[in-house]
Design a protein around this motif. Structure first.
Motif, PDB file in Angstrom:
ATOM      1  N   ASP A  48       0.832  -1.212   0.000  1.00  0.00           N
ATOM      2  CA  ASP A  48       0.000   0.000   0.000  1.00  0.00           C
ATOM      3  C   ASP A  48       0.863   1.258   0.000  1.00  0.00           C
ATOM      4  OD1 ASP A  48      -2.348  -1.493   0.010  1.00  0.00           O
ATOM      5  OD2 ASP A  48      -2.654  -1.289   2.188  1.00  0.00           O
ATOM      6  N   GLU A  51       2.365   1.656  -3.414  1.00  0.00           N
ATOM      7  CA  GLU A  51       1.344   2.111  -4.352  1.00  0.00           C
ATOM      8  C   GLU A  51       1.057   3.598  -4.160  1.00  0.00           C
ATOM      9  OE1 GLU A  51      -2.627   0.219  -6.303  1.00  0.00           O
ATOM     10  OE2 GLU A  51      -2.377  -0.054  -4.149  1.00  0.00           O
ATOM     11  N   SER A  52       0.986   4.045  -2.919  1.00  0.00           N
ATOM     12  CA  SER A  52       0.728   5.469  -2.661  1.00  0.00           C
ATOM     13  C   SER A  52       1.894   6.348  -3.118  1.00  0.00           C
ATOM     14  CB  SER A  52       0.421   5.715  -1.178  1.00  0.00           C
ATOM     15  OG  SER A  52       1.582   5.549  -0.396  1.00  0.00           O
ATOM     16  N   ILE A  56       4.297   1.202  -7.677  1.00  0.00           N
ATOM     17  CA  ILE A  56       3.631   0.014  -8.211  1.00  0.00           C
ATOM     18  C   ILE A  56       2.173   0.335  -8.496  1.00  0.00           C
ATOM     19  CG2 ILE A  56       5.119  -1.627  -6.969  1.00  0.00           C
ATOM     20  CD1 ILE A  56       2.712  -2.093  -5.048  1.00  0.00           C
ATOM     21  N   VAL A  57       1.558  -0.511  -9.301  1.00  0.00           N
ATOM     22  CA  VAL A  57       0.110  -0.499  -9.475  1.00  0.00           C
ATOM     23  C   VAL A  57      -0.363  -1.928  -9.240  1.00  0.00           C
ATOM     24  CG1 VAL A  57      -0.085   1.473 -11.024  1.00  0.00           C
ATOM     25  CG2 VAL A  57       0.335  -0.764 -11.974  1.00  0.00           C
ATOM     26  N   ARG A  58      -1.563  -2.058  -8.660  1.00  0.00           N
ATOM     27  CA  ARG A  58      -2.111  -3.375  -8.349  1.00  0.00           C
ATOM     28  C   ARG A  58      -3.555  -3.466  -8.796  1.00  0.00           C
ATOM     29  NH1 ARG A  58      -1.539  -4.537  -2.165  1.00  0.00           N
ATOM     30  NH2 ARG A  58      -2.267  -2.423  -2.006  1.00  0.00           N
ATOM     31  N   VAL A  66       0.651  -7.262  -9.558  1.00  0.00           N
ATOM     32  CA  VAL A  66       1.523  -6.162  -9.150  1.00  0.00           C
ATOM     33  C   VAL A  66       2.402  -5.813 -10.339  1.00  0.00           C
ATOM     34  CG1 VAL A  66       3.366  -5.430  -7.591  1.00  0.00           C
ATOM     35  CG2 VAL A  66       1.574  -6.943  -6.758  1.00  0.00           C
ATOM     36  N   THR A  69       5.816   0.608 -11.782  1.00  0.00           N
ATOM     37  CA  THR A  69       5.672   1.781 -12.625  1.00  0.00           C
ATOM     38  C   THR A  69       7.058   2.210 -13.090  1.00  0.00           C
ATOM     39  OG1 THR A  69       5.895   3.307 -10.775  1.00  0.00           O
ATOM     40  CG2 THR A  69       3.643   2.558 -11.304  1.00  0.00           C
TER      41      THR A  69
END
Length: 88
Positions: A48, A51-52, A56-58, A66, A69
């Motif tokens: 998390d 991602e924030s 990464i993007v999930r 996963v 980026t």
């Protein structure tokens, strides 16, 4: 925060190395073992965070969804991802 930076870097590098070695991203349990987290909830927390930070993007509810980026690839010192050639 040095600890935070170390956890983020370790996680991104683990994803990158697993992807490179096997052709697909690691599962949550594999990440937990690769990075040395104590539980899958700890791995989820750090995913998390990554991602924030835009590393990464999930996709929700998928085990291996996963993707690094451009920023994540740079952090893991990987070359930029090449686009697939257009279909003929």
């Amino acid at each position: 925060m040095p600890g935070r930076e170390n956890h983020v870097r370790a996680l991104v590098e683990a994803i990158a190395h697993h992807q490179s070695a096997y052709g697909y991203p690691p599962t949550m349990r594999e990440l937990m073992k690769l990075v040395g987290f104590s539980s899958t909830s700890v791995a989820t927390y750090w995913l998390d965070v990554c991602e924030s930070l835009g590393l990464i993007v999930r996709a929700p509810r998928l085990a291996r969804a996963v993707k690094l980026t451009a920023a994540g690839r740079a952090l893991a010192k990987l070359p930029p991802e090449r686009e697939a050639p257009a279909a003929r």
